[in-house]
Design a protein around this motif. Structure first.
Motif, short mmCIF file in Angstrom:
data_model
loop_
_atom_site.label_atom_id
_atom_site.label_comp_id
_atom_site.label_asym_id
_atom_site.label_seq_id
_atom_site.Cartn_x
_atom_site.Cartn_y
_atom_site.Cartn_z
N PHE A 77 -15.72 96.66 36.10
CA PHE A 77 -14.87 97.83 36.31
C PHE A 77 -13.69 97.82 35.35
O PHE A 77 -13.37 98.84 34.73
CB PHE A 77 -14.37 97.85 37.75
CG PHE A 77 -13.37 98.94 38.03
CD1 PHE A 77 -13.81 100.22 38.35
CD2 PHE A 77 -12.01 98.70 37.97
CE1 PHE A 77 -12.91 101.23 38.60
CE2 PHE A 77 -11.09 99.71 38.22
CZ PHE A 77 -11.55 100.98 38.53
N GLU B 276 -14.68 98.69 31.76
CA GLU B 276 -14.89 100.12 31.54
C GLU B 276 -13.58 100.89 31.62
O GLU B 276 -13.37 101.85 30.88
CB GLU B 276 -15.89 100.66 32.57
CG GLU B 276 -17.31 100.16 32.39
CD GLU B 276 -17.90 100.65 31.08
OE1 GLU B 276 -17.60 101.79 30.68
OE2 GLU B 276 -18.64 99.88 30.44
N TYR B 277 -12.71 100.46 32.53
CA TYR B 277 -11.43 101.17 32.70
C TYR B 277 -10.58 101.08 31.44
O TYR B 277 -9.90 102.05 31.08
CB TYR B 277 -10.68 100.59 33.90
CG TYR B 277 -9.42 101.36 34.26
CD1 TYR B 277 -9.46 102.40 35.18
CD2 TYR B 277 -8.20 101.05 33.67
CE1 TYR B 277 -8.32 103.11 35.50
CE2 TYR B 277 -7.05 101.75 33.98
CZ TYR B 277 -7.12 102.79 34.90
OH TYR B 277 -5.99 103.49 35.20
N ARG C 2 -12.38 110.09 26.61
CA ARG C 2 -11.53 108.90 26.63
C ARG C 2 -10.43 109.04 25.60
O ARG C 2 -10.60 109.68 24.60
CB ARG C 2 -12.37 107.66 26.34
CG ARG C 2 -13.41 107.41 27.44
CD ARG C 2 -14.38 106.30 27.05
NE ARG C 2 -15.37 106.09 28.07
CZ ARG C 2 -16.39 105.26 27.95
NH1 ARG C 2 -16.56 104.56 26.86
NH2 ARG C 2 -17.25 105.11 28.94
N PRO D 98 -20.10 107.73 35.80
CA PRO D 98 -20.15 107.96 34.34
C PRO D 98 -20.74 109.32 33.99
O PRO D 98 -20.53 109.81 32.87
CB PRO D 98 -21.08 106.83 33.85
CG PRO D 98 -21.04 105.79 34.93
CD PRO D 98 -20.87 106.55 36.21
N VAL E 237 -15.07 106.05 35.61
CA VAL E 237 -15.73 104.75 35.60
C VAL E 237 -16.77 104.66 36.72
O VAL E 237 -17.88 104.16 36.52
CB VAL E 237 -14.69 103.63 35.73
CG1 VAL E 237 -15.38 102.28 35.94
CG2 VAL E 237 -13.81 103.57 34.50
N HIS F 65 -10.53 103.79 28.72
CA HIS F 65 -9.86 105.07 28.94
C HIS F 65 -8.38 104.90 28.62
O HIS F 65 -7.63 104.34 29.41
CB HIS F 65 -10.06 105.54 30.38
CG HIS F 65 -11.49 105.79 30.75
ND1 HIS F 65 -12.04 107.06 30.74
CD2 HIS F 65 -12.48 104.95 31.12
CE1 HIS F 65 -13.31 106.99 31.10
NE2 HIS F 65 -13.60 105.72 31.33
#
Length: 308
Positions: free
Chosen positions: A30, A33-34, A308, A302, A299, A37
């Motif tokens: 997580f 992926e976060y 982003r 998707p 996230v 952004h």
């Protein structure tokens, strides 16, 4: 966890250790992926900064910053070296008031958002699970709250109840849950249509088992994203109610500072330093929570394809 434990295969680990291992791996994915952004990272950094400012307020500005009798300056002094943001109508340090007010505004926003999401999640999950007449009644009640102006309902509740922070939290929480209920119910219906739910029911799984062990874990990502989005709305609602004079007059909040500035005639007299700092603080925090909420939502889902 030791090095020996990390090299064990999943079959060699106990159930609890395996569960914690999966949670850590999920949290790492997580965060990876976060971080992609940029807007979400900026929002998170801003929130961490505001949280540190709020937590350290008793040490940096002291609890007597809101005292009218011990005001250190003259009323409505313009910004200077001694008072970077000037003073209010009582001669209090406006920078200290803005810092101290962050504690109340953030706390009320968080509590109101948690209450709102909790109500919406419970109604959404139960309405999606039981269906029938119960779901019909709950959804009609939800629709009624959706068509009614949220601010009007909150003002009505805050007017008939005592003026306190608890009243503000309750007024915001019980008027902002319908959107969450609708979203959670739709997700619950999608989850309960999956084959493993039928198998769980065939094996004797009761209503509580289905909702708590199967439905709730699947709707939690949606609930988390919805919470971060509602917090910004709750902070704005608290500021609005305080600006309208429905907040607790004994505490300092950003909305209360705007109300004091209005009563002091800061708009007509051109005392911009009385209006701008609390207004900017409200806008920045609301924007930061919104950016974090959008990033979390992207996230966890998707398919949204958020840029982003």
């Amino acid at each position: 966890m030791t090095t020996a434990e990390t090299t064990k295969t999943p079959a060699a680990l106990g159930p609890r250790a395996l569960a914690w291992r999966r949670r850590r791996a999920s949290a790492a994915r997580f965060w990876k992926e976060y971080r992609r952004h940029r807007a979400g990272v900026f929002g998170l950094a801003a929130l961490v900064l505001f949280a540190l400012v709020a937590l350290t307020a008793p040490l940096t500005v002291g609890s007597d910053v809101s005292s009218v009798t011990d005001a250190p300056g003259r009323p409505l002094e313009s910004p200077s070296g001694h008072f970077p943001l000037g003073t209010d109508q009582f001669g209090r340090n406006l920078l200290g008031l803005v810092i101290w007010g962050s504690r109340v505004s953030l706390l009320v926003g968080l509590l109101a958002a948690v209450l709102s999401v909790a109500i919406g999640a419970v109604i959404g999950i139960t309405a999606g699970h039981f269906r029938g007449w119960y779901a019909t009644v709950m959804m009609r009640v939800t629709d009624w709250f959706l068509v009614m102006p949220t601010l009007v309902l909150a003002i009505a509740l805050a007017t008939v109840m005592s003026r306190s922070l608890g009243t503000i939290v309750l007024a915001i929480g019980v008027t902002t849950w319908p959107t969450t209920a609708r979203l959670v119910r739709a997700q619950t219906l999608a989850v309960e249509s999956r084959p493993y739910i039928e198998r769980a029911k065939a094996l004797g799984g009761g209503h509580w088992h289905i909702m708590s062990r199967h439905v709730l874990p699947n709707v939690m990502p949606l609930v988390l994203a919805q919470t971060t989005l509602i917090i910004s709305s709750a902070i704005l609602a608290e500021a609005t109610l305080a600006f309208l004079g429905l907040g607790d007059p004994t505490v300092v909040s950003w909305g209360g500072l705007l109300q004091d500035a209005r009563e002091a005639g800061a708009v007509s007299s051109g005392d911009w330093w009385y209006l701008v700092p609390p207004g900017v603080a409200i806008a920045v925090v609301a924007l930061a929570f919104t950016l974090c909420g959008r990033a979390v939502e992207s996230v966890l889902n998707p398919r949204l394809g958020v840029s982003r």
